[in-house]
Design a protein around this motif. Sequence first.
Motif, short mmCIF file in Angstrom:
data_model
loop_
_atom_site.label_atom_id
_atom_site.label_comp_id
_atom_site.label_asym_id
_atom_site.label_seq_id
_atom_site.Cartn_x
_atom_site.Cartn_y
_atom_site.Cartn_z
N HIS A 39 121.51 -31.00 102.94
CA HIS A 39 120.24 -29.92 102.54
C HIS A 39 120.40 -28.77 103.29
CE1 HIS A 39 115.71 -29.66 101.54
NE2 HIS A 39 115.94 -28.60 102.45
N HIS A 84 119.99 -24.78 104.13
CA HIS A 84 119.13 -23.45 104.21
C HIS A 84 120.00 -22.19 104.41
CE1 HIS A 84 115.00 -24.72 103.07
NE2 HIS A 84 115.32 -25.74 103.51
N ASN A 88 117.45 -21.91 99.62
CA ASN A 88 118.12 -23.24 99.87
C ASN A 88 119.45 -22.89 99.26
OD1 ASN A 88 115.38 -24.15 99.87
ND2 ASN A 88 116.15 -26.13 100.15
N ARG A 116 109.72 -28.42 94.75
CA ARG A 116 109.20 -28.74 96.11
C ARG A 116 109.61 -27.91 97.31
NH1 ARG A 116 110.38 -29.20 101.41
NH2 ARG A 116 112.17 -30.72 101.17
N ASP A 117 110.84 -27.72 97.98
CA ASP A 117 111.30 -26.77 98.78
C ASP A 117 111.22 -25.32 97.88
OD1 ASP A 117 111.85 -25.94 101.22
OD2 ASP A 117 113.63 -27.34 101.34
ZN ZN Z 1 114.30 -27.65 103.38
#
Ligand code: ZN
Length: 530
Positions: free
Chosen positions: A210, A212, A246, A13-14
Amino acid sequence: MNNKVIIFDTTLRDGEQSPGASLNVYEKIEIARQMEKLRVDVIEAGFPVSSPAQFEAVQRISGEINAVIAGLARTKEIDIKSAYDALREAKRFRIHTFLCTSDIHILGKFADERYGKSLEEKRRTILKMACDSVAYAKTFTDDVEFSAEDAGRTDIGYLSEVIEAAIEAGATTVNIPDTTGYNFPKEFGAKIAELRKRVKNIDKAVISVHCHDDLGLAVANSLSGVENGARQVECTLNGIGERAGNASLEEVVMALKVRKDICDYYTDINTEEIFNTSRMVSSFTGMIVQPNKAIVGENAFAHESGIHQDGVLKNRQTYEIMTPASVGVNKTKIILGRHSGRHGLKSRLHELGYKFTEEELPAIYDKFLELADKKKEVFDDDLRVLMGDQILAAKNERYSLEYLHVMVGTNSIPTATVKIKVGEDCVQESATGDGSVDACFNAIERALNIKSNLESYNVRSVTSGRQAMGEVIVRIRSNEKSFTGRRISTDVIEASAKAFIQALNQQQAYLELIENDEVLKDSLSDVSAV
Ligand code: ZN
Ligand code: KIV
């Protein structure tokens, strides 16, 4: 408090939101299977409402993988319902809904007065939207995750209120994203510690982080989150993701494993599958792993200087804090060639993480022999590329290349002739161009009577030697949307033609789908980048 750290992988997804990375359904399924071998706890398989392809990928992965499958949704009912529809066949699934909480996001994205006139009013609206969405998701499953987007830059008082309300509404995981990679480790860790103090019902949910990597701190921030009470880390293979990416799964997992002496947590990851998974993701996404990348880079276990080599020969621990075998590097070094049998090929492919049926094996073996005829030695990377191409070719596409003939020379005009299968029929055309690739693309467009807008064309060598395999990635644009084709061959002109046709196939399929679906057309019109 339990010391297990849940690994939530968001590569599909990301990670897929990385500029240039694009995975088709078949590749996503293959990666999800490999993630199961890696023993990831939660696989975020996509953002179902955002496109038919995303929906299909989440649905197909849900149908066959045992790990918890998560689907992303904005707080809109249509997103949550779509996530549920895509996930419903999974043995265990999670709806992951998110909404921004920082002032800068609220004022920027919710500027319209219908969300409130003042910042205070808008904050109330956001809080209600968060609770309503969690409560709605809860009608489909007990496993609901809420993410406070841009939590890294959110006022701690307001963030605590939102998180408490989301848990009250039923969220079982609360995710604290440093969406812009802005925080320092100490600051981010303090934020998690403060939430544990302020949020009354925090014990009813798992805290997730989560992070980045805009400042290169995603892994450090994730670990700081864990040390301060987070028990889920969201990460991606090779650290791919939006912008700078990420937190990288392999770095988080190995840091926890190698430094257990100072950081007593564990994950269930089967670390010996890390290298295979990393390579599979790299070859399918076309995103090369930098040689000096920690854990999975080409040089991660290479010792160049004499002093280092001497030290390692005497005792590996002089310059190695983990063994290559512990992350699955060079467990076995088998090189295949034209005399290798089906059995040898099959078992090597299984070791590399590929799954296929007995019926599929002959076609794979034929491709292997074709390659082995061109290359004396077939290495693991060649096999990965071959499997990637096999997966791409396996799809029943509307257009497929039957025949290609190109004429080029120093003093002649490049000319290409193509024959393309369209359903049961074939169309044939010739065209000239500025070079052989341009001539090919012109002939394809003429044969199919389609005019396309070429956004980018990239070619690179993906294996070594004179007969190296060349990978071509073609991106075309239509209706504000990009479509990517990627093909591999020892002949880059053939790979170019096939990649272009693949991108056209995707474009046509998409245009037809939205043409026939008014609801989808409407929901796609405002899916902003997450
Ligand atoms: Zn993200
Ligand atoms: O970075 C982010 O904030 C996200 C959320 C959707 C979790 O990806």
